[in-house]
Design a protein around this motif. Structure first.
Motif, short mmCIF file in Angstrom:
data_model
loop_
_atom_site.label_atom_id
_atom_site.label_comp_id
_atom_site.label_asym_id
_atom_site.label_seq_id
_atom_site.Cartn_x
_atom_site.Cartn_y
_atom_site.Cartn_z
N GLU A 49 0.85 -1.19 0.00
CA GLU A 49 0.00 0.00 0.00
C GLU A 49 0.89 1.24 0.00
OE1 GLU A 49 -2.67 -0.39 3.30
OE2 GLU A 49 -3.59 -2.21 2.48
N PRO A 50 0.78 2.08 -1.04
CA PRO A 50 1.63 3.27 -1.14
C PRO A 50 1.50 4.16 0.10
CG PRO A 50 0.39 2.93 -3.17
CD PRO A 50 -0.12 1.95 -2.17
N ALA A 56 -1.91 -6.24 5.41
CA ALA A 56 -1.93 -7.26 6.46
C ALA A 56 -1.59 -8.66 5.95
CB ALA A 56 -3.30 -7.28 7.15
N GLY A 57 -1.96 -8.97 4.73
CA GLY A 57 -1.72 -10.30 4.20
C GLY A 57 -0.45 -10.43 3.37
#
Length: 175
Positions: A49-50, A56-57
């Motif tokens: 995620e930028p 989380a995964g």
């Protein structure tokens, strides 16, 4: 030494399952577990995620992918390239009984924790294990079976202040 003998040359009995069979079973179980983790990682997000870093995964996804790939390699090797060691015994009747003589009391111990608490269940487990599996003197087993949980009680409950599951005896004593 035949595959039905242990290191001391004692006969172990007939082979119940071979190394090849167990490699196939374990590989299939790990492939299934990997697929489950990959699926769940994709559900919760497995990308980068930028500005935030890994989702989380992210790590579970890649660990499961590598574990699944390794398991597929083991499975293919077991299915298509069995070597001379594949027919070796993984478990014989005697070895399985030895494992069960430890595993079944361990299951009983875990079950007893729910009803008696960890300290009383530990006392019973240690003493019974020393007598029935180890062949120790029953008085020594009772002493050790009582002493170890008492020491652990003071260490966890009094010094570290970590509460562990307690049963009716501890409740009767005010804990």
């Amino acid at each position: 030494m035949s595959h039905d003998e242990d290191d001391d040359g004692e006969t172990q009995g007939p082979t119940l399952v071979t190394m090849r069979t167990m490699d196939i079973v374990v590989a299939l179980v790990l492939i299934g577990l990997s697929a489950l983790v990959i699926f769940d990682s994709m559900r919760i997000g497995h990308g980068w995620e930028p500005g935030l870093g890994p989702a989380a995964g992210y790590y579970p996804f890649y660990i499961a992918a590598f574990m699944g790939l390794s398991s597929i390699i083991v499975l293919l090797g077991a299915l298509f390239k069995p070597g001379p060691g594949w027919s070796r015994a993984f478990a014989t009747k005697t070895s399985l009984l030895r494992v069960l003589s430890v595993l079944l009391p361990a299951f009983a111990y875990v079950a007893l924790i729910q009803f008696l608490g960890i300290y009383v269940a530990s006392a019973i487990f240690i003493a019974a294990f020393m007598v029935f599996v180890g062949g120790d003197n029953p008085l020594m087993a009772i002493a050790v079976g009582t002493g170890v949980p008492v020491a652990l009680f003071f260490m966890f409950e009094k010094w570290f202040l970590v509460p562990l599951p307690k049963g009716p005896l501890e409740a009767m004593l005010g804990y």
